[in-house]
Design a protein around this motif. Structure first.
Motif, PDB file in Angstrom:
ATOM      1  N   ARG A   7      -2.690   1.322  -9.506  1.00 41.18           N
ATOM      2  CA  ARG A   7      -1.987   1.732  -8.292  1.00 41.18           C
ATOM      3  C   ARG A   7      -1.435   3.159  -8.406  1.00 41.18           C
ATOM      4  O   ARG A   7      -0.641   3.575  -7.559  1.00 41.18           O
ATOM      5  CB  ARG A   7      -0.834   0.761  -8.012  1.00 41.18           C
ATOM      6  CG  ARG A   7      -1.262  -0.657  -7.750  1.00 41.18           C
ATOM      7  CD  ARG A   7      -1.853  -0.836  -6.366  1.00 41.18           C
ATOM      8  NE  ARG A   7      -0.851  -0.531  -5.369  1.00 41.18           N
ATOM      9  CZ  ARG A   7       0.094  -1.386  -4.980  1.00 41.18           C
ATOM     10  NH1 ARG A   7       0.156  -2.602  -5.513  1.00 41.18           N
ATOM     11  NH2 ARG A   7       0.962  -1.060  -4.052  1.00 41.18           N
ATOM     12  N   ASP A  14       0.805  -1.218   0.000  1.00 40.97           N
ATOM     13  CA  ASP A  14       0.000   0.000   0.000  1.00 40.97           C
ATOM     14  C   ASP A  14       0.839   1.270   0.000  1.00 40.97           C
ATOM     15  O   ASP A  14       0.328   2.337  -0.368  1.00 40.97           O
ATOM     16  CB  ASP A  14      -0.937   0.030   1.219  1.00 40.97           C
ATOM     17  CG  ASP A  14      -2.030  -1.022   1.144  1.00 40.97           C
ATOM     18  OD1 ASP A  14      -2.337  -1.471   0.013  1.00 40.97           O
ATOM     19  OD2 ASP A  14      -2.564  -1.404   2.193  1.00 40.97           O
ATOM     20  N   ILE A  15       2.095   1.171   0.421  1.00 40.87           N
ATOM     21  CA  ILE A  15       2.877   2.404   0.561  1.00 40.87           C
ATOM     22  C   ILE A  15       4.133   2.465  -0.306  1.00 40.87           C
ATOM     23  O   ILE A  15       4.652   3.559  -0.547  1.00 40.87           O
ATOM     24  CB  ILE A  15       3.272   2.655   2.025  1.00 40.87           C
ATOM     25  CG1 ILE A  15       4.280   1.598   2.504  1.00 40.87           C
ATOM     26  CG2 ILE A  15       2.052   2.675   2.936  1.00 40.87           C
ATOM     27  CD1 ILE A  15       4.942   1.965   3.815  1.00 40.87           C
TER      28      ILE A  15
END
Length: 243
Positions: free
Chosen positions: A242, A126-127
């Motif tokens: 993304r 996610d990061i």
């Protein structure tokens, strides 16, 4: 000339019957190329994958010749990412950008630390794309082309910074940039603060931002495009929704 240093493998290519020429990003020596005997062997190939962390021991009879090195793996290496092709693409892009942008044999400890931070983040899907953008921004700063995001270039305001000048790399506030917004680059909030949050389109804006200045200040003067692995990463992130 001899040294021992922490390093990341940036690239490896076959040389001779069984050797390899390997580019290393070291903590204290900068980017260094070396010959590794047996570098194409079954045992060594996993260790010499781009992004692998190693302890490198280098030796050369004279300082300006291509010396030889031995390497020992540190940690799991890139094998832990084999089930995550997107993270592998991020690692390959970072290695390619660092290899192409950094000068030979010039210490750049900030580049090593930025690469280290990205490698540590790749297990966090996610990061890590945002950390990748920060890696490229750190690389620009290490090379003397850091972005100035501290205040508005036009007014000196510290608030509502949402643009960046494509010419100077300085931040511009919403009000000051409004008449020129079509010519300015978008500044995503996560580049201002670790607590800035990550919204839709922020990674794309960050990649556009760092990519612009890499092209303008680093690769353009060398008459080179962005490395293909960097272009491929953007495409892969786009396909995976993304960005």
């Amino acid at each position: 000339m001899e040294w021992e240093d922490d390093a990341f493998v940036l690239s490896a290519r076959a040389h001779g019957e069984s050797g390899a020429i390997v580019e290393l990003l070291t903590a204290e020596q900068g980017k260094f190329a070396a010959h590794i005997a047996g570098g194409t062997s079954r045992r060594m190939k996993p260790i010499l994958q781009a992004g692998s962390r190693v302890i490198a021991r280098y030796r050369a009879r004279v300082s300006d010749q291509l010396g030889s090195a031995t390497v020992e793996p540190v940690g799991e290496g890139v094998g832990s990412l084999f089930d995550d092709p997107l993270a592998l693409a991020g690692l390959a892009s970072a290695a390619a950008v660092a290899a192409a942008a950094l000068p030979e044999r010039e210490p750049h400890p900030g580049a090593f630390l930025a690469f280290e931070a990205l490698v540590s983040a790749l297990a966090l899907p996610d990061i890590w794309p945002a950390v990748y953008v920060r890696f490229e921004a750190g690389l620009l700063a290490e090379l003397g082309f850091g972005l100035d995001l501290s205040k508005c270039a036009a007014t000196g305001s510290l608030d509502d910074l949402i643009y960046v000048s494509p010419r100077t790399g300085r931040a511009v506030s919403r009000d000051a940039g409004e008449p020129y917004k079509d010519k300015l680059l978008t500044l995503p909030m996560f580049m201002l603060s670790a607590q800035g949050g990550l919204g839709p389109g922020d990674v794309r804006a960050g990649l556009d931002l760092t990519g612009h200045f890499l092209e303008q200040f680093v690769f353009g003067p060398l008459n080179r495009p962005l490395p293909p692995a960097r272009v491929w990463l953007t495409d892969r992130l786009d396909d995976a929704d993304r960005l």
